[in-house]
Design a protein around this motif. Structure first.
Motif, PDB file in Angstrom:
ATOM      1  N   SER A 136       5.952  10.610   0.481  1.00 21.45           N
ATOM      2  CA  SER A 136       5.358   9.294   0.392  1.00 21.45           C
ATOM      3  C   SER A 136       5.457   8.269   1.248  1.00 21.45           C
ATOM      4  CB  SER A 136       5.911   8.870  -1.297  1.00 21.45           C
ATOM      5  OG  SER A 136       5.490   7.317  -1.296  1.00 21.45           O
ATOM      6  N   ALA A 137       4.577   7.508   1.711  1.00 22.28           N
ATOM      7  CA  ALA A 137       4.630   6.410   2.639  1.00 22.28           C
ATOM      8  C   ALA A 137       4.098   5.037   2.014  1.00 22.28           C
ATOM      9  CB  ALA A 137       3.783   6.720   3.922  1.00 22.28           C
ATOM     10  N   SER A 138       4.809   4.018   2.229  1.00 27.16           N
ATOM     11  CA  SER A 138       4.554   2.764   1.550  1.00 27.16           C
ATOM     12  C   SER A 138       4.602   1.586   2.739  1.00 27.16           C
ATOM     13  CB  SER A 138       5.398   2.190   0.455  1.00 27.16           C
ATOM     14  OG  SER A 138       5.487   3.388  -0.454  1.00 27.16           O
ATOM     15  N   GLN A 139       3.719   0.767   2.586  1.00 25.85           N
ATOM     16  CA  GLN A 139       3.980  -0.324   3.414  1.00 25.85           C
ATOM     17  C   GLN A 139       3.735  -1.493   2.642  1.00 25.85           C
ATOM     18  OE1 GLN A 139       4.444  -0.617   6.954  1.00 25.85           O
ATOM     19  NE2 GLN A 139       4.604  -2.707   6.744  1.00 25.85           N
ATOM     20  N   MET A 140       4.508  -2.744   3.150  1.00 30.05           N
ATOM     21  CA  MET A 140       4.623  -4.022   2.501  1.00 30.05           C
ATOM     22  C   MET A 140       4.570  -5.055   3.380  1.00 30.05           C
ATOM     23  SD  MET A 140       6.736  -6.771   1.648  1.00 30.05           S
ATOM     24  CE  MET A 140       8.329  -6.295   1.556  1.00 30.05           C
ATOM     25  N   PHE A 141       3.683  -5.893   3.371  1.00 25.73           N
ATOM     26  CA  PHE A 141       3.591  -7.214   4.226  1.00 25.73           C
ATOM     27  C   PHE A 141       3.686  -8.449   3.470  1.00 25.73           C
ATOM     28  CE2 PHE A 141       1.101 -10.469   6.082  1.00 25.73           C
ATOM     29  CZ  PHE A 141       1.964 -10.671   7.369  1.00 25.73           C
ATOM     30  N   GLN A 142       4.187  -9.566   3.907  1.00 25.45           N
ATOM     31  CA  GLN A 142       4.421 -10.613   3.046  1.00 25.45           C
ATOM     32  C   GLN A 142       4.068 -11.613   4.103  1.00 25.45           C
ATOM     33  OE1 GLN A 142       7.644 -11.215   0.267  1.00 25.45           O
ATOM     34  NE2 GLN A 142       6.453 -12.871  -0.669  1.00 25.45           N
ATOM     35  N   ARG A 143       3.257 -12.761   3.808  1.00 21.64           N
ATOM     36  CA  ARG A 143       3.418 -13.931   4.642  1.00 21.64           C
ATOM     37  C   ARG A 143       3.945 -15.084   3.857  1.00 21.64           C
ATOM     38  NH1 ARG A 143      -2.398 -15.994   6.348  1.00 21.64           N
ATOM     39  NH2 ARG A 143      -2.275 -16.705   3.991  1.00 21.64           N
ATOM     40  N   GLY A 144       4.777 -15.821   4.211  1.00 28.21           N
ATOM     41  CA  GLY A 144       5.256 -16.892   3.461  1.00 28.21           C
ATOM     42  C   GLY A 144       4.481 -17.984   3.461  1.00 28.21           C
ATOM     43  N   THR A 145       4.961 -18.982   2.431  1.00 30.75           N
ATOM     44  CA  THR A 145       4.190 -20.159   2.098  1.00 30.75           C
ATOM     45  C   THR A 145       5.004 -21.278   3.150  1.00 30.75           C
ATOM     46  OG1 THR A 145       5.895 -20.601   0.435  1.00 30.75           O
ATOM     47  CG2 THR A 145       3.899 -19.806  -0.285  1.00 30.75           C
ATOM     48  N   ASN A 187       0.929  -1.181   0.326  1.00 31.12           N
ATOM     49  CA  ASN A 187       0.165   0.083   0.075  1.00 31.12           C
ATOM     50  C   ASN A 187       0.906   1.119  -0.060  1.00 31.12           C
ATOM     51  OD1 ASN A 187      -2.745  -1.231   0.483  1.00 31.12           O
ATOM     52  ND2 ASN A 187      -1.620  -2.276   2.108  1.00 31.12           N
ATOM     53  N   ASN A 188       0.479   2.378  -0.796  1.00 32.43           N
ATOM     54  CA  ASN A 188       1.108   3.487  -0.817  1.00 32.43           C
ATOM     55  C   ASN A 188       0.372   4.816  -0.925  1.00 32.43           C
ATOM     56  OD1 ASN A 188       2.201   5.572  -3.059  1.00 32.43           O
ATOM     57  ND2 ASN A 188       3.690   5.229  -1.520  1.00 32.43           N
ATOM     58  N   ILE A 189       0.552   5.863  -0.349  1.00 33.50           N
ATOM     59  CA  ILE A 189      -0.247   6.872  -0.357  1.00 33.50           C
ATOM     60  C   ILE A 189       0.999   8.228  -0.527  1.00 33.50           C
ATOM     61  CG2 ILE A 189      -0.067   7.374   2.096  1.00 33.50           C
ATOM     62  CD1 ILE A 189      -2.941   8.831   1.674  1.00 33.50           C
ATOM     63  N   ALA A 190       0.769   9.171  -1.352  1.00 33.81           N
ATOM     64  CA  ALA A 190       1.738  10.028  -1.993  1.00 33.81           C
ATOM     65  C   ALA A 190       0.828  11.321  -1.775  1.00 33.81           C
ATOM     66  CB  ALA A 190       2.410   9.664  -3.022  1.00 33.81           C
ATOM     67  N   ILE A 191       1.475  12.671  -1.369  1.00 37.02           N
ATOM     68  CA  ILE A 191       1.027  13.860  -1.117  1.00 37.02           C
ATOM     69  C   ILE A 191       2.047  14.726  -1.958  1.00 37.02           C
ATOM     70  CG2 ILE A 191      -0.047  15.624   0.047  1.00 37.02           C
ATOM     71  CD1 ILE A 191      -0.897  13.496   2.089  1.00 37.02           C
ATOM     72  N   SER A 192       1.570  15.300  -2.880  1.00 41.16           N
ATOM     73  CA  SER A 192       2.489  16.476  -3.632  1.00 41.16           C
ATOM     74  C   SER A 192       2.089  17.858  -3.860  1.00 41.16           C
ATOM     75  CB  SER A 192       3.113  15.813  -5.001  1.00 41.16           C
ATOM     76  OG  SER A 192       2.275  15.493  -5.751  1.00 41.16           O
ATOM     77  N   THR A 193       2.776  18.630  -3.957  1.00 42.27           N
ATOM     78  CA  THR A 193       2.364  20.108  -4.514  1.00 42.27           C
ATOM     79  C   THR A 193       3.578  20.700  -5.078  1.00 42.27           C
ATOM     80  OG1 THR A 193       1.435  22.308  -3.365  1.00 42.27           O
ATOM     81  CG2 THR A 193       3.138  20.985  -2.135  1.00 42.27           C
ATOM     82  N   THR A 230       6.429 -17.776   8.746  1.00 40.41           N
ATOM     83  CA  THR A 230       7.384 -16.904   8.260  1.00 40.41           C
ATOM     84  C   THR A 230       6.657 -15.638   7.588  1.00 40.41           C
ATOM     85  OG1 THR A 230       7.085 -18.035   5.965  1.00 40.41           O
ATOM     86  CG2 THR A 230       9.146 -18.779   7.512  1.00 40.41           C
ATOM     87  N   LYS A 231       7.365 -14.539   7.910  1.00 41.43           N
ATOM     88  CA  LYS A 231       6.622 -13.337   7.242  1.00 41.43           C
ATOM     89  C   LYS A 231       7.781 -12.216   7.546  1.00 41.43           C
ATOM     90  CE  LYS A 231       4.805 -12.198  11.933  1.00 41.43           C
ATOM     91  NZ  LYS A 231       3.464 -12.144  12.682  1.00 41.43           N
ATOM     92  N   LEU A 232       7.563 -11.221   6.636  1.00 41.79           N
ATOM     93  CA  LEU A 232       8.175  -9.920   6.676  1.00 41.79           C
ATOM     94  C   LEU A 232       7.471  -8.873   6.459  1.00 41.79           C
ATOM     95  CD1 LEU A 232       9.123  -8.789   3.612  1.00 41.79           C
ATOM     96  CD2 LEU A 232       9.874 -11.110   3.330  1.00 41.79           C
ATOM     97  N   GLY A 233       7.935  -7.603   6.840  1.00 40.56           N
ATOM     98  CA  GLY A 233       7.450  -6.492   6.535  1.00 40.56           C
ATOM     99  C   GLY A 233       8.457  -5.251   5.971  1.00 40.56           C
ATOM    100  N   SER A 234       8.211  -4.283   5.449  1.00 36.71           N
ATOM    101  CA  SER A 234       8.785  -3.328   5.052  1.00 36.71           C
ATOM    102  C   SER A 234       8.109  -1.830   5.083  1.00 36.71           C
ATOM    103  CB  SER A 234       9.489  -3.419   3.406  1.00 36.71           C
ATOM    104  OG  SER A 234      10.160  -2.509   3.108  1.00 36.71           O
ATOM    105  N   THR A 235       8.744  -0.805   5.774  1.00 43.68           N
ATOM    106  CA  THR A 235       7.786   0.551   5.610  1.00 43.68           C
ATOM    107  C   THR A 235       9.090   1.358   5.066  1.00 43.68           C
ATOM    108  OG1 THR A 235       6.649  -0.140   7.735  1.00 43.68           O
ATOM    109  CG2 THR A 235       7.162   2.170   7.256  1.00 43.68           C
ATOM    110  N   ASN A 236       8.438   2.137   4.168  1.00 42.79           N
ATOM    111  CA  ASN A 236       9.258   3.226   3.401  1.00 42.79           C
ATOM    112  C   ASN A 236       8.558   4.696   3.630  1.00 42.79           C
ATOM    113  OD1 ASN A 236      11.820   2.915   1.489  1.00 42.79           O
ATOM    114  ND2 ASN A 236      10.444   4.550   0.731  1.00 42.79           N
ATOM    115  N   ILE A 237       9.327   5.745   3.669  1.00 42.07           N
ATOM    116  CA  ILE A 237       8.898   7.072   3.838  1.00 42.07           C
ATOM    117  C   ILE A 237      10.109   7.923   2.995  1.00 42.07           C
ATOM    118  CG2 ILE A 237       8.619   8.880   5.217  1.00 42.07           C
ATOM    119  CD1 ILE A 237       7.875   7.243   7.513  1.00 42.07           C
ATOM    120  N   ASN A 238       9.508   8.576   2.090  1.00 40.68           N
ATOM    121  CA  ASN A 238      10.104   9.252   1.062  1.00 40.68           C
ATOM    122  C   ASN A 238       9.892  10.674   0.854  1.00 40.68           C
ATOM    123  OD1 ASN A 238      10.560  10.576  -1.761  1.00 40.68           O
ATOM    124  ND2 ASN A 238      12.405   8.945  -1.393  1.00 40.68           N
TER     125      ASN A 238
END
Length: 608
Positions: free
Chosen positions: A352-361, A336-342, A365-373
């Protein structure tokens, strides 16, 4: 004025849907279709084009003579793409081969691409190979890694997934590895998981030493130059973008088959006693024991005769033909990502803020990543402009799978040495009663582990903070001469731990036959700074004649530190994972390195 653009691109793949598709395809026979791609004007062969058959999930490239071979059914749609040509859709008919013409894209002749050091040039004026991919094409069905999404999109570029989670994908460009990754002019010495696909405007792949010469020996094998998004709204106000993608992952494309006619043992003989060699071939066995015929044989789950204290034989049956399928679970990837610009006359800003979540097979097992730009610029008058960008990324996993060779991988246990004499569900209670955290419950105790214990007790944690950014100033001395100063930094720190439960049969933690368990921790830090000053001159002598050139001076500073520590001779208290819980004094090592490089370089272009 307020603008809102909203797009959701879900991709859900269910097992039922996949089976239905396979059943539908089963009515037509798969065959090899041979084609040859040519230019519609010159009839010359087109090398390196990508041909995709989405019906069968097949992807190939054309060779030097423009030829390709791909599996297809009659009626399948082949999608053909190559930079500089219009996309082609071809329907496979009764013919086994065909010559396919691609039409040149006249619009692309004047395309501007980003080259080394973030310099923009017209494609037709470049004397070396550069291929550009737009970031918007990469977010429709996203990969968790932004670089992995380039697979099959760039001729000569091969990307293979890493066997370790958060490990860099294997990148090979024209047969060469060690490809430099550059983001907004900054060489990034970290994994490529710290990039959010939603923040990428374009990828430029510089092929070979000529293309990436301005990066010195670091770019001798080529470079992937990434340009991130900036605010584009020309109206006063804000623009809001939201993107969401969800994928359901139903496991492997193919499940390895194991023989289910014979059970564990050797030379057709087997009888369980203690799983350590006390019975007949009940330790470190091959899977060529007695044939499954229902005969009575003592097994790992045999009840004990209260009178004799011996194991009561049970029928010898193939109970675990689908152990791997029953062990795996459906995976999930959500981004998921949301971005605001002007943007206005005074400057621009994008958050911009992004969030990634993955559940393994693989279970647990699982992982997450949060990104702010954050990226922005200020126009301080007509001649001076300041630009800045900062990107923060957090990667974390309470447990990620190890799929390498060895007993610390449950997939290794179930496929390479898997047998059908047991049902994987019978091993879910992986501790022997009254011996929790001390002795696992399993069908063998010499070299193999209970897969459930490996999944829930042999944990590998991962935690990383990653920051990179830059500040730059550009001053126009006059219409022909401009001065630019820039400093950038790329830094990260990473902490990894591995927990080894007592009784686990893992390498380096099996001392004299005693499975003592253990704990280890690795802490790494990295810092790189590039400070650069450049002077650019550009002059047009006549309407169609001119030249430009730049001179750069750069100082690069790199610092690396690493600390590793582990318990020795096992854990004092079972189930307590801490460096202080070591039978013998902790074993530790540390490394550090510092490097500084000064460079002066430049380039000159002319046009007629």
């Amino acid at each position: 004025m307020f603008k809102l653009s909203y797009s959701i691109s879900p991709k859900v793949t269910g097992l039922t849907l996949s089976l239905a598709m396979l059943a539908a395809q089963g009515f037509s026979q798969t065959r090899s279709f041979q084609g040859r791609l040519v230019d519609s004007l010159s009839q010359g062969a087109i090398h390196g084009a990508t041909i995709r058959n989405s019906h069968l999930a097949k992807l190939v490239s054309s060779d030097h003579s423009g030829k390709f071979v791909i599996d297809a059914h009659i009626g399948d749609t082949l999608r053909i793409g190559y930079m500089g040509y219009l996309p082609k859709v071809f329907i496979v008919g009764n013919q086994h081969s065909s010559v396919i013409s691609l039409i040149p894209n006249q619009q692309s002749l004047n395309e501007v691409v980003v080259t080394a050091l973030g310099i923009k040039k017209e494609k037709q004026a470049i004397g070396y190979s550069v291929q550009e991919i737009k970031g918007k094409d990469m977010v429709k069905a996203r990969e968790p890694n932004a670089i992995s999404g380039l697979a099959g999109r760039v001729s000569g570029l091969t990307i293979t997934p890493s066997t370790n989670l958060f490990g860099d994908p294997g990148i090979t460009l024209r047969g060469r590895s060690n490809i430099l990754i550059v983001v907004d002019g900054m060489p990034i010495n970290t994994d490529s998981w710290n990039l959010s696909p939603d923040d990428i405007e374009s990828y430029s792949v510089l092929k070979g030493a000529n293309a990436a010469a301005l990066y010195g020996n670091r770019g001798q094998n080529g470079a992937i130059v990434i340009t991130t998004k900036r605010a584009k709204s020309q109206d006063k106000g804000f623009q809001v973008e939201f993107n969401s993608s969800t994928q359901l992952q139903t496991g492997y494309n193919a499940i390895p088959k194991i023989q289910t006619e014979y059970g564990p043992g050797s030379n057709y003989q087997y009888a369980f006693k203690d799983g350590r060699g006390g019975g007949i071939n009940d330790n470190d066995y091959n899977i060529w024991g007695p044939r499954f015929e229902g005969q009575l044989i003592p097994q790992y789950n045999s009840p004990i005769d209260p009178k004799t204290g011996q194991l009561i034989p049970l029928p010898w049956e193939a109970r675990g033909k689908d152990n791997l399928k029953k062990f795996l679970q459906n995976g999930l990837l959500s981004t998921n990502n949301i971005a605001i610009s002007t943007k206005n006359d005074h400057g621009d800003l994008r958050l911009s803020a992004s969030q990634m979540f993955q559940r393994g097979t693989t279970p647990n097992t699982k992982l997450g990543s949060t990104n702010i730009n954050l990226t922005g610029g200020i126009n301080a008058g007509s001649k001076l402009r300041f630009d800045a960008s900062i990107n923060y990324n957090k990667q974390y996993s309470p447990n990620y799978p190890n799929i390498a060779y060895g007993p610390n991988s449950p997939i290794y246990i179930l496929t390479l040495w898997g047998a059908a004499d047991y049902d994987i569900d019978d091993l879910r209670n992986y501790w022997q009663p009254g011996k929790e955290n001390v002795q696992q419950y399993n069908r063998e105790y010499t070299i193999y582990d209970n897969p459930w214990m490996t999944a829930y007790e042999n944990l590998r944690t991962y935690d990383k903070d990653d920051i990179y950014g830059y500040v730059s100033a550009n001053y126009k001395l006059n219409d022909k001469l401009s001065l630019n100063a820039r400093t950038s930094a790329s830094t990260w720190n990473r902490n990894r731990t591995i927990k080894i439960p007592i009784s686990a049969n893992l390498y380096n933690y099996n001392i004299g036959g005693s499975r003592v368990g253990g704990y280890q921790e690795t802490y790494d830090t990295f810092w790189e700074n590039n400070t650069e000053v450049s002077l650019k001159y550009q002059n047009r002598i006549a309407e169609d004649i001119g030249f430009s050139g730049s001179v750069f001076g750069n100082l690069r500073t790199v610092s690396v530190k690493s600390l590793f520590a582990r318990t020795d001779r096992g854990l004092t208290v079972p189930g307590v994972y801490d460096l202080s819980n070591s039978i013998m004094p902790t074993v530790s090592t540390n490394d550090r390195a510092l490097r500084q490089v000064g460079s002066v370089y430049g380039f000159m272009d002319s046009w007629i």
